[in-house]
Design a protein around this motif. Structure first.
Motif, PDB file in Angstrom:
ATOM      1  N   ARG A  86       0.830  -1.202   0.000  1.00  0.00           N
ATOM      2  CA  ARG A  86       0.000   0.000   0.000  1.00  0.00           C
ATOM      3  C   ARG A  86       0.870   1.260   0.000  1.00  0.00           C
ATOM      4  O   ARG A  86       0.565   2.244  -0.681  1.00  0.00           O
ATOM      5  N   ASP A  89       2.207   1.966  -3.416  1.00  0.00           N
ATOM      6  CA  ASP A  89       1.201   2.552  -4.297  1.00  0.00           C
ATOM      7  C   ASP A  89       1.081   4.061  -4.080  1.00  0.00           C
ATOM      8  O   ASP A  89       0.801   4.805  -5.007  1.00  0.00           O
ATOM      9  N   ARG A  90       1.327   4.498  -2.855  1.00  0.00           N
ATOM     10  CA  ARG A  90       1.153   5.919  -2.546  1.00  0.00           C
ATOM     11  C   ARG A  90       2.400   6.741  -2.868  1.00  0.00           C
ATOM     12  O   ARG A  90       2.303   7.803  -3.476  1.00  0.00           O
ATOM     13  N   HIS A 213       0.184   7.699 -12.137  1.00  0.00           N
ATOM     14  CA  HIS A 213       0.019   8.884 -11.302  1.00  0.00           C
ATOM     15  C   HIS A 213       0.186  10.180 -12.097  1.00  0.00           C
ATOM     16  O   HIS A 213       0.442  11.242 -11.525  1.00  0.00           O
ATOM     17  N   THR A 249      -6.930   2.331  -7.319  1.00  0.00           N
ATOM     18  CA  THR A 249      -6.380   1.377  -6.368  1.00  0.00           C
ATOM     19  C   THR A 249      -7.491   0.866  -5.452  1.00  0.00           C
ATOM     20  O   THR A 249      -8.312   1.644  -4.948  1.00  0.00           O
TER      21      THR A 249
END
Length: 476
Positions: A86, A89-90, A213, A249
């Motif tokens: 996670r 992903d950020r 992104h 996501t």
């Protein structure tokens, strides 16, 4: 030696052969920097096997506490893996791997300086954060950086570095065993952690994450570093198509609920558990202890561990070549079949054989088992775990499967010595053989081939196993 092994990816695929030498070297360098996480994964899980021969005497540890020192790393790795996915992903794969490298530095320093078993347990818990993060993220980083035709080789570089880390730990353990310097055994790993920290500070973010992104130009810049100019537009277009199909996501609950993600996730979770319940890490972690029970002293047991580690490295090199030629599914089938067969004489070595015959049979069957694992189930699980999920779910789903892998590792490592005491070491290995047969049946029934397929084609193949009308033609 390590740099030579890491250079293997440059020898495959027209995408790389068409590039100038300096761009190929750049891709190899990036691969090596990330795969140092695999080396640290292997070193920090393997070094404890030799160090434990001396830690247990210095701190007066019983069997339960010895098991805790080994297993606390596995537990924290399991906790960390989904969080790492996670986080990646950020903030991006690269930044997450920089944090992983920093954690390794801290954990190894604390372990080397530990004044008592409590601090050592804390250090192993910290190292578990690094191991869990590296095992979840390095394959994802490499899979998103690699051209399709060499993805298997590049991602398998991580598994090669894991085996090199294990071998390095056994060699260091042997070299320092004469002085019983277990602190030095842990301290040596700091070198790899610092190199990873420095390398990832100059490595790029993956183009897939950048494109997802909104950083299209940065993604093109990274791709241009290893992709012919006439291929850049099609690669970027593939990222865009994948983004449109996979959407945002997803949360953990949504991963399990989504009919588009769940089939791949179940394959990943099942393979993650089966890889560990087949018993490989009981052999890798307790190899010196196992060999001592056949009558060998500590030094000889460590020598045999080095032989095991060297065979593991050599066969993994072979597997790297085969993943992009023979294919992932075939390697899995051959691997698990041979592992099941190897457990038969392995069990006999501890039940009916004695003396030299027991030692020789234990060594040869252990080597056969590890060779079978290293050519298939070892590298291919991590490769599939970086391939089979859609982009928006890849890091999160890979983290969940990695968590299951480490939890299974924890359960097996905790249960092995009590199981051996209860039923005998030989029958314990036969239990692993039965699990290998179960794994074989599952692979034949449920695991698809992913060789030479784009992420979109892999996703379509897995969905087609459940809804054939959704399958995308091979030429797509």
């Amino acid at each position: 030696m390590t740099a030579g092994f890491a250079s293997a990816p440059v020898t495959h695929g027209p995408e790389l052969d068409r590039l100038p030498l300096h761009t190929r070297r750049r891709l190899v360098f990036w691969t090596f920097c990330a795969a140092l996480g695999g080396w640290l994964f292997g070193y920090d899980t393997g070094v404890v096997s030799g160090a434990m021969l001396f830690i247990r005497h210095e701190f007066g540890l019983g069997p339960a506490m010895q098991g805790a020192v080994v297993s606390v790393l596995l537990l924290s790795a399991a906790i960390t893996a989904p969080v790492a996915g996670r986080l990646a992903d950020r903030i991006g794969r690269r930044r997450a791997l920089l944090l992983v490298a920093a954690v390794f530095v801290v954990g190894l320093v604390v372990a080397a300086l530990a004044p008592n078993v409590g601090v050592l347990l804390l250090a192993r818990f910290i190292l578990g954060f690094g191991v869990g993060g590296a095992s979840a993220l390095v394959p994802v980083y490499l899979s998103e950086l690699a051209p399709t035709r060499v993805r298997g080789t590049m991602v398998s570089t991580n598994q090669l570095m894991v085996t090199l880390g294990l071998l390095s730990s056994y060699i260091v353990d042997l070299l320092l065993s004469g002085t019983q310097n277990w602190r030095g055994m842990f301290a040596f790993g700091i070198v790899g952690a610092v190199l990873m920290l420095a390398g990832m500070s100059v490595a790029p973010e993956t183009p897939a994450w950048l494109e997802r992104h909104g950083h299209d130009e940065r993604a093109r810049s990274v791709i241009s570093g290893y992709t012919p100019p006439d291929r850049i537009d099609s690669v970027v277009k593939g990222f865009g198509s994948a983004r449109e199909e996979s959407g945002r996501t997803l949360s953990v609950r949504e991963l399990f609920a989504s009919p588009a993600i769940r089939p791949a996730l179940m394959i990943g979770l099942t393979l993650a558990a089966l890889q560990q319940f087949c018993g490989i890490n009981t052999i890798m972690y307790y190899a010196p202890t196992i060999m001592q029970k056949t009558g060998l002293n500590a030094s000889n047991a460590l020598v045999y561990s080095i032989i095991i580690g060297a065979i593991n490295v050599l066969v993994t090199l072979v597997a790297m070549r085969l993943t992009d030629t023979v294919g992932r599914r075939r390697l899995l089938i051959v691997s698990v079949s041979l592992m099941a067969l190897a457990t038969v004489p392995m069990g006999l070595a501890f039940t009916t054989l004695q003396g030299t015959a027991s030692s020789v049979t234990a060594l040869t069957s252990t080597l056969a088992y590890i060779m079978a694992f290293a050519v298939g189930l070892g590298p291919v699980f991590w490769l599939l775990n970086a391939e089979i999920y859609p982009p928006s779910a890849r890091a999160e789903a890979a983290g969940l499967a990695t968590m299951v892998n480490w939890l299974s590792n924890f359960v097996v490592s905790q249960a092995f010595l009590p199981l051996s005491d209860a039923v005998g070491q030989g029958p314990a290995f036969w239990v692993f053989g039965v699990i290998c047969v179960i794994a074989l049946a599952y692979i034949v029934a449920r695991v698809p081939e992913t060789k030479n397929r784009t992420f979109q084609q892999i996703d379509s193949e897995i969905r087609g196993m459940h809804r054939p009308e959704e399958r995308v033609p091979e030429s797509a």
